[in-house]
Motif scaffolding. Structure first.
Motif, PDB file in Angstrom:
ATOM      1  N   ASP A  86       0.807  -1.217   0.000  1.00 29.26           N
ATOM      2  CA  ASP A  86       0.000   0.000   0.000  1.00 29.26           C
ATOM      3  C   ASP A  86       0.841   1.269   0.000  1.00 29.26           C
ATOM      4  OD1 ASP A  86       1.042  -0.237   2.518  1.00 29.26           O
ATOM      5  OD2 ASP A  86      -0.849   0.045   3.592  1.00 29.26           O
ATOM      6  N   GLY A  87       2.156   1.116  -0.192  1.00 26.21           N
ATOM      7  CA  GLY A  87       3.029   2.278  -0.240  1.00 26.21           C
ATOM      8  C   GLY A  87       3.313   2.898   1.111  1.00 26.21           C
ATOM      9  N   LYS A  88       3.070   2.142   2.197  1.00 24.85           N
ATOM     10  CA  LYS A  88       3.285   2.665   3.539  1.00 24.85           C
ATOM     11  C   LYS A  88       4.091   1.663   4.357  1.00 24.85           C
ATOM     12  CE  LYS A  88      -1.291   4.814   3.293  1.00 24.85           C
ATOM     13  NZ  LYS A  88      -2.681   4.798   3.830  1.00 24.85           N
ATOM     14  N   LEU A  89       4.991   2.174   5.175  1.00 27.30           N
ATOM     15  CA  LEU A  89       5.757   1.303   6.060  1.00 27.30           C
ATOM     16  C   LEU A  89       4.888   0.797   7.200  1.00 27.30           C
ATOM     17  CD1 LEU A  89       9.278   2.933   6.636  1.00 27.30           C
ATOM     18  CD2 LEU A  89       8.727   0.905   5.309  1.00 27.30           C
ATOM     19  N   SER A  90       5.139  -0.430   7.624  1.00 27.48           N
ATOM     20  CA  SER A  90       4.481  -0.936   8.827  1.00 27.48           C
ATOM     21  C   SER A  90       5.130  -0.283  10.041  1.00 27.48           C
ATOM     22  CB  SER A  90       4.632  -2.452   8.915  1.00 27.48           C
ATOM     23  OG  SER A  90       5.992  -2.805   9.135  1.00 27.48           O
ATOM     24  N   CYS A  91       4.449  -0.355  11.170  1.00 21.77           N
ATOM     25  CA  CYS A  91       4.988   0.227  12.400  1.00 21.77           C
ATOM     26  C   CYS A  91       6.318  -0.424  12.760  1.00 21.77           C
ATOM     27  CB  CYS A  91       3.981   0.062  13.534  1.00 21.77           C
ATOM     28  SG  CYS A  91       4.502   0.817  15.096  1.00 21.77           S
ATOM     29  N   GLN A  92       6.387  -1.732  12.630  1.00 18.55           N
ATOM     30  CA  GLN A  92       7.611  -2.454  12.979  1.00 18.55           C
ATOM     31  C   GLN A  92       8.781  -2.029  12.098  1.00 18.55           C
ATOM     32  OE1 GLN A  92       7.291  -6.702  12.610  1.00 18.55           O
ATOM     33  NE2 GLN A  92       9.337  -7.098  13.417  1.00 18.55           N
ATOM     34  N   ASP A  93       8.542  -1.944  10.790  1.00 24.19           N
ATOM     35  CA  ASP A  93       9.617  -1.554   9.874  1.00 24.19           C
ATOM     36  C   ASP A  93      10.057  -0.118  10.124  1.00 24.19           C
ATOM     37  OD1 ASP A  93       9.700  -4.010   8.644  1.00 24.19           O
ATOM     38  OD2 ASP A  93       8.316  -3.453   7.037  1.00 24.19           O
ATOM     39  N   TYR A  94       9.104   0.738  10.453  1.00 30.41           N
ATOM     40  CA  TYR A  94       9.461   2.134  10.700  1.00 30.41           C
ATOM     41  C   TYR A  94      10.291   2.277  11.973  1.00 30.41           C
ATOM     42  CZ  TYR A  94       9.074   7.105  11.659  1.00 30.41           C
ATOM     43  OH  TYR A  94       9.371   8.419  11.943  1.00 30.41           O
ATOM     44  N   ILE A  95       9.910   1.571  13.015  1.00 34.70           N
ATOM     45  CA  ILE A  95      10.661   1.643  14.271  1.00 34.70           C
ATOM     46  C   ILE A  95      12.072   1.096  14.093  1.00 34.70           C
ATOM     47  CG2 ILE A  95      10.791   0.696  16.615  1.00 34.70           C
ATOM     48  CD1 ILE A  95       7.774   0.994  16.810  1.00 34.70           C
ATOM     49  N   LEU A  96      12.229   0.099  13.227  1.00 35.72           N
ATOM     50  CA  LEU A  96      13.557  -0.464  12.977  1.00 35.72           C
ATOM     51  C   LEU A  96      14.510   0.565  12.371  1.00 35.72           C
ATOM     52  CD1 LEU A  96      12.781  -4.059  11.633  1.00 35.72           C
ATOM     53  CD2 LEU A  96      13.881  -3.441  13.799  1.00 35.72           C
ATOM     54  N   SER A 106      14.504   8.171  18.435  1.00 28.15           N
ATOM     55  CA  SER A 106      14.506   6.940  19.221  1.00 28.15           C
ATOM     56  C   SER A 106      13.329   6.050  18.816  1.00 28.15           C
ATOM     57  CB  SER A 106      14.403   7.274  20.707  1.00 28.15           C
ATOM     58  OG  SER A 106      13.134   7.854  20.997  1.00 28.15           O
ATOM     59  N   GLU A 107      13.336   4.816  19.307  1.00 28.34           N
ATOM     60  CA  GLU A 107      12.226   3.906  19.034  1.00 28.34           C
ATOM     61  C   GLU A 107      10.919   4.463  19.596  1.00 28.34           C
ATOM     62  OE1 GLU A 107      12.901  -0.084  20.210  1.00 28.34           O
ATOM     63  OE2 GLU A 107      14.765  -0.318  19.072  1.00 28.34           O
ATOM     64  N   GLN A 108      10.989   5.058  20.784  1.00 29.66           N
ATOM     65  CA  GLN A 108       9.794   5.635  21.393  1.00 29.66           C
ATOM     66  C   GLN A 108       9.239   6.777  20.546  1.00 29.66           C
ATOM     67  OE1 GLN A 108       8.051   4.704  24.292  1.00 29.66           O
ATOM     68  NE2 GLN A 108       6.581   6.161  23.423  1.00 29.66           N
ATOM     69  N   GLU A 109      10.123   7.629  20.069  1.00 33.74           N
ATOM     70  CA  GLU A 109       9.686   8.748  19.236  1.00 33.74           C
ATOM     71  C   GLU A 109       9.076   8.247  17.930  1.00 33.74           C
ATOM     72  OE1 GLU A 109      12.711  12.376  20.439  1.00 33.74           O
ATOM     73  OE2 GLU A 109      13.484  10.712  19.221  1.00 33.74           O
ATOM     74  N   ARG A 110       9.674   7.223  17.363  1.00 32.60           N
ATOM     75  CA  ARG A 110       9.121   6.672  16.122  1.00 32.60           C
ATOM     76  C   ARG A 110       7.758   6.019  16.368  1.00 32.60           C
ATOM     77  NH1 ARG A 110      12.279   6.715  11.708  1.00 32.60           N
ATOM     78  NH2 ARG A 110      14.464   7.286  12.014  1.00 32.60           N
ATOM     79  N   GLY A 111       7.614   5.384  17.522  1.00 36.63           N
ATOM     80  CA  GLY A 111       6.318   4.812  17.857  1.00 36.63           C
ATOM     81  C   GLY A 111       5.249   5.884  17.973  1.00 36.63           C
ATOM     82  N   ASN A 112       5.601   7.011  18.583  1.00 32.31           N
ATOM     83  CA  ASN A 112       4.660   8.124  18.703  1.00 32.31           C
ATOM     84  C   ASN A 112       4.328   8.722  17.341  1.00 32.31           C
ATOM     85  OD1 ASN A 112       4.634   7.814  21.476  1.00 32.31           O
ATOM     86  ND2 ASN A 112       6.127   9.436  21.859  1.00 32.31           N
ATOM     87  N   ILE A 113       5.346   8.857  16.497  1.00 29.61           N
ATOM     88  CA  ILE A 113       5.121   9.397  15.154  1.00 29.61           C
ATOM     89  C   ILE A 113       4.188   8.487  14.368  1.00 29.61           C
ATOM     90  CG2 ILE A 113       6.238   9.838  12.922  1.00 29.61           C
ATOM     91  CD1 ILE A 113       8.654  10.895  14.486  1.00 29.61           C
ATOM     92  N   TYR A 114       4.333   7.179  14.557  1.00 27.57           N
ATOM     93  CA  TYR A 114       3.463   6.253  13.820  1.00 27.57           C
ATOM     94  C   TYR A 114       2.013   6.384  14.275  1.00 27.57           C
ATOM     95  CZ  TYR A 114       2.588   2.360  10.724  1.00 27.57           C
ATOM     96  OH  TYR A 114       2.142   1.596   9.672  1.00 27.57           O
ATOM     97  N   GLU A 115       1.804   6.600  15.565  1.00 27.04           N
ATOM     98  CA  GLU A 115       0.440   6.816  16.054  1.00 27.04           C
ATOM     99  C   GLU A 115      -0.148   8.087  15.446  1.00 27.04           C
ATOM    100  OE1 GLU A 115      -1.477   4.905  17.839  1.00 27.04           O
ATOM    101  OE2 GLU A 115       0.041   3.344  18.107  1.00 27.04           O
TER     102      GLU A 115
END
Length: 283
Positions: A86-96, A106-115
Motif C-alpha cells: 500500500d506504499g506505507k511502512l508498517s509500524c515495525q519496519d518504521y521503528i527499525l 529513538s524507538e519511542q519517538e518513532r512509535g509516537n510518530i506512527y500513532e
C-alpha cells in the motif's frame, strides 16, 4: 495523469473533481487546478489544520516539521515504502529505522510518530484530502500495473534533486530505461527548501541501484556485482558566481549545521572561488 497516459487520473476518486469535466476547457482546467490545490495537504495545512487534532501524548517533544518530514520522506515516500503493498511502512519496519546510523529519532519517538501518522491518514481520508505522497504512490502502482503509453526519454537530467523524496525520484525509472548513462542528478542538501523532504545523496545511489538497475534487468547482463554502472559522486566545489568572502560566511553556517545537526546534510568539502572579496558583516 490527466492526459490518460497512465490510465484514469488519481483525482477522479475525489468527489467534486469530476464536476469539472464539462464546459469551457479553460474554465474547466482552472477549476480543477483550484480543486486540486484546495484538497492537498501540504505542510502549512498539516501544521495549522491537523497538528492540533493529534493526541498530545504523542506530539510531546516532537515538532510538526519533523513529523511531516517522516511521513512524506519515510513512512510513505521512502525507498522501503515503495516495496510495500500500500506504499506505507508498517509500524515495525518504521521503528527499525531507529537503528540506522543516520537516525536521530529513538524507538519511542518513532512509535509516537506512527500513532500520529495513523490518525493523520484517517482524518485525511475523512476530509477527502490527499498529500503528494499519495499521488506518487498511486503513480507507482499504475505505472507498474498499466503500460506507460507516452514517449520514453533517452536522457533525464534532474536539477535541485534535494527537493524530491526517494519515491518521487523513483518515478523517473518508468520514463527512461537508459540506466547505463541516461540519468544525471544534481543538487545541494544544504539548499533543501521543500517541506517534508529528508534527503541524502548516498540514498540516491542506493535507490538507483535497487530501483533502476536491478529492476530494469540490467543486472542480468552485467552482473549484480558490477560497479561500473554506478558512478562516484562528483562534488562541484568551484563557485563561479560568488566571491570568497561570502563563501567563507556561508561555510561558517554550514559548519554549525554539521555540528548541531550532523545527520541532516551531506558532509562536503568547502566551496572555493577565484573571485576575492571581504567577508560580509552581519548587522
Amino acid at each position: 495523469m490527466r492526459d490518460g497516459t497512465v490510465g484514469n487520473s488519481f483525482f477522479n476518486r475525489f468527489s467534486g473533481a469530476n464536476g469539472h469535466s464539462h464546459g469551457n476547457t479553460r474554465v474547466k482546467s482552472m477549476a480543477l487546478k483550484s480543486f486540486i490545490r484546495m484538497k492537498e495537504v501540504n505542510f502549512d495545512k498539516f501544521n495549522f489544520s491537523y497538528w492540533s487534532l493529534f493526541n498530545k501524548k504523542f506530539t510531546k517533544g516532537l515538532t510538526p516539521s519533523t513529523v511531516f518530514k517522516e511521513i512524506m520522506s519515510h513512512l510513505k515516500g521512502g525507498l522501503q515504502s515503495l516495496d510495500s503493498h500500500d506504499g506505507k511502512l508498517s509500524c515495525q519496519d518504521y521503528i527499525l529505522l531507529s537503528k540506522s546510523r543516520v537516525s536521530n529519532l529513538s524507538e519511542q519517538e518513532r512509535g509516537n510518530i506512527y500513532e500520529i501518522f495513523l490518525h493523520y491518514e484517517k482524518k485525511k481520508k475523512m476530509n477527502g484530502e490527499y498529500d503528494l505522497a499519495d499521488l506518487v504512490t498511486d503513480l507507482h502502482r499504475r505505472l507498474r500495473e498499466e503500460n506507460y503509453e507516452a514517449n520514453k526519454f533517452d536522457f533525464v537530467y534532474i536539477d535541485e534533486v534535494q527537493d524530491l523524496t526517494m519515491g518521487q525520484i523513483a518515478v523517473f525509472k518508468y520514463i527512461c530505461r537508459n540506466v547505463n548513462d541516461g540519468f544525471i542528478f544534481s543538487g545541494d542538501t544544504a539548499q533543501t527548501i521543500a517541506k517534508g523532504v529528508d534527503f541524502r545523496f548516498e540514498e540516491i545511489r542506493h535507490l538507483f541501484y535497487q530501483e533502476f538497475i536491478l529492476k530494469s534487468g540490467t543486472d542480468r547482463i552485467y552482473g549484480r556485482g558490477e560497479k561500473g554502472l554506478m558512478t562516484e559522486l562528483l562534488h562541484v566545489s568551484k563557485n563561479f558566481r560568488t566571491h570568497a568572502g561570502i563563501l567563507t560566511l556561508a561555510q561558517s553556517v554550514i559548519n554549525l549545521i554539521y555540528h548541531f545537526f550532523p545527520v541532516s546534510i551531506d558532509v562536503l568539502s568547502p566551496e572555493t572561488s577565484h573571485i576575492t572579496g571581504e567577508t560580509p558583516v552581519l548587522l
